[in-house]
Scaffold this motif. Sequence first.
Motif, PDB file in Angstrom:
ATOM      1  N   ASN A 178      34.972  28.456  25.202  1.00 16.95           N
ATOM      2  CA  ASN A 178      35.052  29.182  23.729  1.00 16.95           C
ATOM      3  C   ASN A 178      33.646  29.238  23.139  1.00 16.95           C
ATOM      4  O   ASN A 178      33.394  30.021  22.286  1.00 16.95           O
ATOM      5  CB  ASN A 178      35.814  28.095  22.730  1.00 16.95           C
ATOM      6  CG  ASN A 178      37.308  28.097  23.230  1.00 16.95           C
ATOM      7  OD1 ASN A 178      37.907  29.238  23.263  1.00 16.95           O
ATOM      8  ND2 ASN A 178      37.606  26.903  23.849  1.00 16.95           N
ATOM      9  N   VAL A 179      32.505  28.602  23.954  1.00 19.89           N
ATOM     10  CA  VAL A 179      31.274  29.025  23.403  1.00 19.89           C
ATOM     11  C   VAL A 179      30.332  29.771  24.714  1.00 19.89           C
ATOM     12  O   VAL A 179      29.916  30.944  24.590  1.00 19.89           O
ATOM     13  CB  VAL A 179      30.336  27.880  22.925  1.00 19.89           C
ATOM     14  CG1 VAL A 179      28.916  27.870  22.499  1.00 19.89           C
ATOM     15  CG2 VAL A 179      31.224  27.069  21.883  1.00 19.89           C
ATOM     16  N   VAL A 180      30.374  29.203  25.677  1.00 19.45           N
ATOM     17  CA  VAL A 180      29.564  29.781  26.788  1.00 19.45           C
ATOM     18  C   VAL A 180      30.080  31.220  27.300  1.00 19.45           C
ATOM     19  O   VAL A 180      29.561  31.893  27.496  1.00 19.45           O
ATOM     20  CB  VAL A 180      29.127  28.720  28.024  1.00 19.45           C
ATOM     21  CG1 VAL A 180      28.368  29.316  29.077  1.00 19.45           C
ATOM     22  CG2 VAL A 180      28.558  27.611  27.063  1.00 19.45           C
ATOM     23  N   TYR A 181      31.367  31.202  27.509  1.00 19.98           N
ATOM     24  CA  TYR A 181      31.966  32.247  28.133  1.00 19.98           C
ATOM     25  C   TYR A 181      33.062  32.632  27.092  1.00 19.98           C
ATOM     26  O   TYR A 181      34.276  33.423  27.547  1.00 19.98           O
ATOM     27  CB  TYR A 181      32.899  31.887  29.467  1.00 19.98           C
ATOM     28  CG  TYR A 181      31.816  31.387  30.563  1.00 19.98           C
ATOM     29  CD1 TYR A 181      30.904  32.183  31.069  1.00 19.98           C
ATOM     30  CD2 TYR A 181      31.959  29.999  31.269  1.00 19.98           C
ATOM     31  CE1 TYR A 181      30.030  31.794  31.952  1.00 19.98           C
ATOM     32  CE2 TYR A 181      31.274  29.890  32.191  1.00 19.98           C
ATOM     33  CZ  TYR A 181      30.114  30.651  32.587  1.00 19.98           C
ATOM     34  OH  TYR A 181      29.222  30.105  33.521  1.00 19.98           O
ATOM     35  N   ALA A 182      32.723  32.642  25.888  1.00 18.49           N
ATOM     36  CA  ALA A 182      33.813  33.216  24.783  1.00 18.49           C
ATOM     37  C   ALA A 182      34.103  34.592  24.974  1.00 18.49           C
ATOM     38  O   ALA A 182      35.190  35.000  24.695  1.00 18.49           O
ATOM     39  CB  ALA A 182      33.177  32.978  23.243  1.00 18.49           C
ATOM     40  N   LYS A 183      33.092  35.152  25.393  1.00 16.64           N
ATOM     41  CA  LYS A 183      33.344  36.946  25.689  1.00 16.64           C
ATOM     42  C   LYS A 183      34.550  37.237  26.740  1.00 16.64           C
ATOM     43  O   LYS A 183      35.300  38.030  26.970  1.00 16.64           O
ATOM     44  CB  LYS A 183      32.175  37.614  25.893  1.00 16.64           C
ATOM     45  CG  LYS A 183      31.634  37.270  27.201  1.00 16.64           C
ATOM     46  CD  LYS A 183      30.332  37.963  27.543  1.00 16.64           C
ATOM     47  CE  LYS A 183      29.477  37.579  28.822  1.00 16.64           C
ATOM     48  NZ  LYS A 183      28.218  38.314  29.081  1.00 16.64           N
ATOM     49  N   TYR A 184      34.929  36.236  27.420  1.00 11.53           N
ATOM     50  CA  TYR A 184      35.939  36.348  28.746  1.00 11.53           C
ATOM     51  C   TYR A 184      37.164  36.044  28.184  1.00 11.53           C
ATOM     52  O   TYR A 184      38.340  36.200  28.825  1.00 11.53           O
ATOM     53  CB  TYR A 184      35.363  35.740  29.778  1.00 11.53           C
ATOM     54  CG  TYR A 184      34.229  36.245  30.303  1.00 11.53           C
ATOM     55  CD1 TYR A 184      33.855  37.406  30.953  1.00 11.53           C
ATOM     56  CD2 TYR A 184      33.107  35.178  30.272  1.00 11.53           C
ATOM     57  CE1 TYR A 184      32.988  37.651  31.573  1.00 11.53           C
ATOM     58  CE2 TYR A 184      31.987  35.732  30.893  1.00 11.53           C
ATOM     59  CZ  TYR A 184      31.867  37.034  31.571  1.00 11.53           C
ATOM     60  OH  TYR A 184      30.721  37.607  31.958  1.00 11.53           O
ATOM     61  N   TYR A 185      37.305  35.430  26.785  1.00 20.38           N
ATOM     62  CA  TYR A 185      38.799  34.965  26.314  1.00 20.38           C
ATOM     63  C   TYR A 185      39.160  35.658  25.165  1.00 20.38           C
ATOM     64  O   TYR A 185      38.212  35.675  24.273  1.00 20.38           O
ATOM     65  CB  TYR A 185      38.505  33.320  26.134  1.00 20.38           C
ATOM     66  CG  TYR A 185      38.640  32.602  27.276  1.00 20.38           C
ATOM     67  CD1 TYR A 185      39.614  32.267  28.126  1.00 20.38           C
ATOM     68  CD2 TYR A 185      37.171  32.091  28.044  1.00 20.38           C
ATOM     69  CE1 TYR A 185      39.536  31.401  29.336  1.00 20.38           C
ATOM     70  CE2 TYR A 185      37.120  31.651  29.080  1.00 20.38           C
ATOM     71  CZ  TYR A 185      38.222  31.053  29.966  1.00 20.38           C
ATOM     72  OH  TYR A 185      38.088  30.419  30.733  1.00 20.38           O
ATOM     73  N   PRO A 186      40.294  36.279  24.927  1.00 22.64           N
ATOM     74  CA  PRO A 186      40.462  36.948  23.900  1.00 22.64           C
ATOM     75  C   PRO A 186      40.719  36.056  22.681  1.00 22.64           C
ATOM     76  O   PRO A 186      40.594  36.429  21.178  1.00 22.64           O
ATOM     77  CB  PRO A 186      41.906  37.553  24.237  1.00 22.64           C
ATOM     78  CG  PRO A 186      42.518  36.734  25.475  1.00 22.64           C
ATOM     79  CD  PRO A 186      41.352  36.145  26.063  1.00 22.64           C
ATOM     80  N   SER A 187      41.105  34.888  22.832  1.00 30.07           N
ATOM     81  CA  SER A 187      41.260  33.907  21.634  1.00 30.07           C
ATOM     82  C   SER A 187      40.705  32.536  21.978  1.00 30.07           C
ATOM     83  O   SER A 187      40.440  32.274  23.209  1.00 30.07           O
ATOM     84  CB  SER A 187      42.640  33.815  21.292  1.00 30.07           C
ATOM     85  OG  SER A 187      43.556  33.195  22.359  1.00 30.07           O
ATOM     86  N   PHE A 188      40.899  31.508  20.985  1.00 30.20           N
ATOM     87  CA  PHE A 188      40.356  30.313  21.478  1.00 30.20           C
ATOM     88  C   PHE A 188      41.376  29.763  22.352  1.00 30.20           C
ATOM     89  O   PHE A 188      42.485  29.824  22.445  1.00 30.20           O
ATOM     90  CB  PHE A 188      40.564  29.243  19.968  1.00 30.20           C
ATOM     91  CG  PHE A 188      39.731  28.104  20.247  1.00 30.20           C
ATOM     92  CD1 PHE A 188      38.504  27.738  19.959  1.00 30.20           C
ATOM     93  CD2 PHE A 188      40.564  26.835  20.705  1.00 30.20           C
ATOM     94  CE1 PHE A 188      37.816  26.625  19.941  1.00 30.20           C
ATOM     95  CE2 PHE A 188      40.067  25.556  20.876  1.00 30.20           C
ATOM     96  CZ  PHE A 188      38.644  25.467  20.537  1.00 30.20           C
ATOM     97  N   THR A 189      40.650  28.882  23.644  1.00 27.45           N
ATOM     98  CA  THR A 189      41.486  28.587  24.647  1.00 27.45           C
ATOM     99  C   THR A 189      41.192  27.050  24.649  1.00 27.45           C
ATOM    100  O   THR A 189      40.359  26.458  24.835  1.00 27.45           O
ATOM    101  CB  THR A 189      40.789  29.000  25.769  1.00 27.45           C
ATOM    102  OG1 THR A 189      40.794  30.619  25.907  1.00 27.45           O
ATOM    103  CG2 THR A 189      41.490  28.822  27.083  1.00 27.45           C
ATOM    104  N   TRP A 190      42.442  26.353  24.575  1.00 22.93           N
ATOM    105  CA  TRP A 190      42.411  24.973  24.791  1.00 22.93           C
ATOM    106  C   TRP A 190      42.493  24.360  26.058  1.00 22.93           C
ATOM    107  O   TRP A 190      41.956  23.371  26.506  1.00 22.93           O
ATOM    108  CB  TRP A 190      43.711  24.366  24.105  1.00 22.93           C
ATOM    109  CG  TRP A 190      43.573  24.427  22.455  1.00 22.93           C
ATOM    110  CD1 TRP A 190      44.241  25.428  21.722  1.00 22.93           C
ATOM    111  CD2 TRP A 190      42.723  23.781  21.634  1.00 22.93           C
ATOM    112  NE1 TRP A 190      44.084  25.256  20.504  1.00 22.93           N
ATOM    113  CE2 TRP A 190      43.161  24.348  20.529  1.00 22.93           C
ATOM    114  CE3 TRP A 190      42.132  22.622  21.670  1.00 22.93           C
ATOM    115  CZ2 TRP A 190      42.455  23.886  19.135  1.00 22.93           C
ATOM    116  CZ3 TRP A 190      41.412  21.982  20.457  1.00 22.93           C
ATOM    117  CH2 TRP A 190      41.686  22.483  19.175  1.00 22.93           C
ATOM    118  N   ALA A 191      42.836  25.165  27.193  1.00 19.88           N
ATOM    119  CA  ALA A 191      43.043  24.922  28.401  1.00 19.88           C
ATOM    120  C   ALA A 191      43.169  26.106  29.310  1.00 19.88           C
ATOM    121  O   ALA A 191      43.861  27.172  28.992  1.00 19.88           O
ATOM    122  CB  ALA A 191      44.026  23.915  29.023  1.00 19.88           C
TER     123      ALA A 191
END
Length: 196
Positions: A71-84
Amino acid sequence: MTSTQQKLNLRFGILCAMIVLAAFSRVIPHMLNFSPLGAIALFGAAYFQKKWQAFLIPIAATWLSDVFINNVVYAKYYPSFTWADDGFYWIYGTYLLIVLAGIFILRKITISRIVLASLSSTAIFFIVTNFICWPGSKIYSQDFNGLMNCFAAGIPFLKGTFLGDLSYSAILFGLLAIMQRSIHGLSPASARPSSS
């Protein structure tokens, strides 16, 4: 609070801090699969007196570092907050198996046992993570040859896994050994209640 309890708390706090710092070192640029996670599983197995802590604390540190990285380093690869991540239970299950292996191998902590535990960690991670990629795969045929091809595809990552397991084990176990010599009350013997 008794002196013995203070020593136990100090030891527990240092072990937890070392594991969390090692887990978050994943943000440092590194070669593929060069990771502290197998080593922290072994380290927890060797040093936590309560075995539930050996299983829970390395997994919790791994999860916290995953949440930060995703959620910080690779946040651009995830459309929303990722818990797992998808399939996280397989990866975390692999680390639980490594803890279990560490509990048996590291009953006595010696350099040769640490090397053996690191080899075991690498083998467990390689076998489990490559095996789980095979069932239902569209890349590998669903027969023995497909399974072997799946394992062969993982070989280039094996070097990084082993070097990570060995390097981080050397750092964690070595640093604690140095600290135990210089900080009174950190060694397990000094933290135990005296029998009277």
